[in-house]
Motif scaffolding. Structure first.
Motif, mmCIF file in Angstrom:
data_model
loop_
_atom_site.group_PDB
_atom_site.id
_atom_site.type_symbol
_atom_site.label_atom_id
_atom_site.label_comp_id
_atom_site.label_asym_id
_atom_site.label_seq_id
_atom_site.Cartn_x
_atom_site.Cartn_y
_atom_site.Cartn_z
ATOM 1 N N ILE A 75 -10.189 4.924 9.163
ATOM 2 C CA ILE A 75 -11.041 3.786 8.800
ATOM 3 C C ILE A 75 -10.361 2.887 7.783
ATOM 4 O O ILE A 75 -10.318 1.663 7.932
ATOM 5 C CB ILE A 75 -12.390 4.296 8.253
ATOM 6 C CG1 ILE A 75 -13.179 5.023 9.348
ATOM 7 C CG2 ILE A 75 -13.213 3.144 7.683
ATOM 8 C CD1 ILE A 75 -14.422 5.720 8.840
ATOM 9 N N ASN A 76 -9.805 3.511 6.737
ATOM 10 C CA ASN A 76 -9.241 2.731 5.641
ATOM 11 C C ASN A 76 -7.954 2.031 6.058
ATOM 12 O O ASN A 76 -7.820 0.812 5.943
ATOM 13 C CB ASN A 76 -8.989 3.642 4.442
ATOM 14 C CG ASN A 76 -8.688 2.860 3.180
ATOM 15 O OD1 ASN A 76 -9.176 1.751 3.002
ATOM 16 N ND2 ASN A 76 -7.896 3.428 2.305
ATOM 17 N N HIS A 77 -6.989 2.822 6.539
ATOM 18 C CA HIS A 77 -5.676 2.253 6.844
ATOM 19 C C HIS A 77 -5.619 1.606 8.221
ATOM 20 O O HIS A 77 -4.770 0.738 8.464
ATOM 21 C CB HIS A 77 -4.609 3.338 6.729
ATOM 22 C CG HIS A 77 -4.539 3.969 5.367
ATOM 23 N ND1 HIS A 77 -4.292 3.225 4.224
ATOM 24 C CD2 HIS A 77 -4.701 5.246 4.968
ATOM 25 C CE1 HIS A 77 -4.307 4.033 3.174
ATOM 26 N NE2 HIS A 77 -4.563 5.260 3.601
ATOM 27 N N GLU A 132 -13.697 2.147 0.957
ATOM 28 C CA GLU A 132 -13.477 3.582 1.137
ATOM 29 C C GLU A 132 -12.879 4.246 -0.098
ATOM 30 O O GLU A 132 -13.130 5.430 -0.367
ATOM 31 C CB GLU A 132 -12.546 3.798 2.339
ATOM 32 C CG GLU A 132 -12.344 5.246 2.748
ATOM 33 C CD GLU A 132 -11.211 5.922 1.998
ATOM 34 O OE1 GLU A 132 -11.178 7.162 1.951
ATOM 35 O OE2 GLU A 132 -10.348 5.201 1.437
ATOM 36 N N ALA A 133 -12.098 3.505 -0.867
ATOM 37 C CA ALA A 133 -11.333 4.094 -1.969
ATOM 38 C C ALA A 133 -12.129 4.279 -3.258
ATOM 39 O O ALA A 133 -11.657 4.952 -4.180
ATOM 40 C CB ALA A 133 -10.101 3.231 -2.260
ATOM 41 N N ASN A 134 -13.325 3.712 -3.344
ATOM 42 C CA ASN A 134 -14.124 3.831 -4.561
ATOM 43 C C ASN A 134 -14.410 5.301 -4.879
ATOM 44 O O ASN A 134 -15.054 6.002 -4.093
ATOM 45 C CB ASN A 134 -15.444 3.069 -4.378
ATOM 46 C CG ASN A 134 -16.260 3.004 -5.659
ATOM 47 O OD1 ASN A 134 -15.994 3.703 -6.628
ATOM 48 N ND2 ASN A 134 -17.265 2.146 -5.659
ATOM 49 N N ALA A 168 -5.556 0.821 -2.937
ATOM 50 C CA ALA A 168 -5.445 1.823 -4.004
ATOM 51 C C ALA A 168 -5.198 3.170 -3.343
ATOM 52 O O ALA A 168 -6.099 3.752 -2.747
ATOM 53 C CB ALA A 168 -6.718 1.866 -4.833
ATOM 54 N N ALA A 169 -3.964 3.623 -3.423
ATOM 55 C CA ALA A 169 -3.612 4.885 -2.773
ATOM 56 C C ALA A 169 -2.798 5.745 -3.738
ATOM 57 O O ALA A 169 -1.732 5.313 -4.187
ATOM 58 C CB ALA A 169 -2.811 4.630 -1.500
ATOM 59 N N VAL A 223 -7.051 2.426 -8.772
ATOM 60 C CA VAL A 223 -8.001 1.324 -8.581
ATOM 61 C C VAL A 223 -7.836 0.274 -9.671
ATOM 62 O O VAL A 223 -7.755 -0.935 -9.392
ATOM 63 C CB VAL A 223 -9.448 1.864 -8.556
ATOM 64 C CG1 VAL A 223 -10.453 0.721 -8.676
ATOM 65 C CG2 VAL A 223 -9.697 2.651 -7.274
ATOM 66 N N LEU A 224 -7.765 0.713 -10.913
ATOM 67 C CA LEU A 224 -7.610 -0.238 -12.015
ATOM 68 C C LEU A 224 -6.251 -0.919 -11.983
ATOM 69 O O LEU A 224 -6.118 -2.093 -12.357
ATOM 70 C CB LEU A 224 -7.808 0.477 -13.353
ATOM 71 C CG LEU A 224 -9.233 0.995 -13.621
ATOM 72 C CD1 LEU A 224 -9.283 1.746 -14.947
ATOM 73 C CD2 LEU A 224 -10.237 -0.163 -13.628
#
Length: 363
Positions: free
Chosen positions: A66-68, A91-93, A168-169, A176-177
């Motif tokens: 889904i994400n990539h 998705e990354a949250n 953000a991986a 994320v930041l």
């Protein structure tokens, strides 16, 4: 060996071609369909609804696809045009997973509760989201907490028009930041905090409302089975999940054994004795720990003391001993309820005892 190696290479090459020709168009069609759905939701300002698909998909290990496969290509195009994209955070949250793990830390049972604090560090700072999947699989209704938390995070980013410059991986708060656009720190930070808060509150309500029922089940809090199911979904073993299981076991996260919960219902508890060989030292410290927990719970009618096993009588209600000494204690107090622990200072069974006292109306 030479023949086998060449045969394996040729066979692999042939299967790759067949897979590309047979399944490539299907995968491309699905990807295009998902991309069109995302664009449609963006245009209608309904992007938070994506969490209804994303959060269950993550638990089933479709998160990378889904994400990539969908969000990253579209998000990269948006970032090249506007400098940021909200899709990198759908998705990354780490917020929804954090909230669920916090709920297990405060309201979970057994091994799940014992291992949750360590899992928080791995998930929130390490960005390995798969570590919270077994907790959801233990109680599938918790997916509602994940969905609500995810929707809250996406809605917050939509409201603040915030996003990341790049994917953000892994999905840790640090990554994320690091990828947050210069004008998006407020929105991104709030999206993590609010999503974690919402998922925590919903998960806490679910865990608390089903606590007594779970305590009565012999398989409640079976983190090992949930880890096995998670690895089956992933298709291979996971060192992270195996370490999680070992950490929970090392923390003494077993539930009260089958039958002990029922004994609470048959016999009211008013006197609790911590017993060891000498009746001092570790048993005295354990008694202090449980006494403080009972006091904080507002229970005044239960007394907690410590003594030597040789001095036990058969007029006590509950005896807590180290697991190696339980049989001796049962010989001294055969009519008492006996609970075994492997660590007097830090056993999750103390919280279970307090919860059972509260559920039976002891004050």
């Amino acid at each position: 060996m030479l023949v086998n190696n060449f045969s394996a290479g040729i066979l692999g090459f042939g299967l790759a071609i067949v897979g590309f020709l047979a399944f490539g168009p299907v995968v491309q069609w699905l990807s295009n369909g998902l991309e069109a759905a995302v664009d449609w939701l963006v245009k209608l300002s309904l992007l938070p609804l994506l969490s209804i698909l994303v959060e269950p998909g993550k638990v089933l290990f479709l998160n990378n696809a889904i994400n990539h496969g969908v969000f990253t290509p579209i998000g990269t195009q948006q970032a090249s045009e506007t400098g940021k994209s909200i899709l990198f955070l759908v998705e990354a949250n780490p917020g929804p997973g954090l909230g669920i793990l916090l709920a297990f830390t405060f309201f979970g049972l057994g091994m799940a509760r014992a291992s949750a604090p360590g899992a928080i560090i791995i998930q929130f700072f390490g960005g390995i989201h798969e570590i919270y999947f077994p907790y959801v699989l233990m109680k599938p209704i918790l997916i509602l907490a994940a969905i609500a938390g995810g929707m809250t995070g996406v809605a917050t980013n939509v409201l603040f028009n915030s996003g990341l410059r790049a994917p953000a991986a892994p999905g840790s708060i640090i990554a994320v930041l690091a990828q947050t656009a210069s004008d998006s720190y407020v929105g991104v930070i709030l999206s993590v905090i609010l999503s974690a808060t919402v998922s925590f509150l919903i998960a806490a309500v679910i865990l608390r409302s089903s606590r007594k029922r779970d305590l009565a089940r012999a398989d409640a809090g079976d983190l090992s089975a949930a880890i096995a199911k998670t690895e089956a979904n992933k298709g291979k073993s996971s060192d992270v999940l195996q370490n999680l299981q070992e950490e929970g076991a090392a923390a003494g996260g077993e539930l009260l054994v089958e039958g002990e919960e029922a004994a609470f219902e048959r016999k009211p508890i008013h006197t609790i004795i911590f017993a060891c060989d000498a009746g001092m030292g570790s048993s005295a410290m354990g008694a202090t720990v449980l006494r403080n927990k009972i006091k904080k719970a507002g229970i005044d009618s239960v007394t907690v003391t410590n003594k030597a096993i040789a001095n036990l009588t058969d007029d006590v209600d509950l005896v807590i001993t180290h697991q190696d000494l339980t049989d001796r204690a049962k010989g001294q107090s055969p009519n008492a309820l006996h609970v075994s622990v492997d660590n007097f200072m830090n056993s999750p069974k103390y919280d279970e005892i307090v919860s059972l006292l509260q559920s039976e109306g002891v004050r």
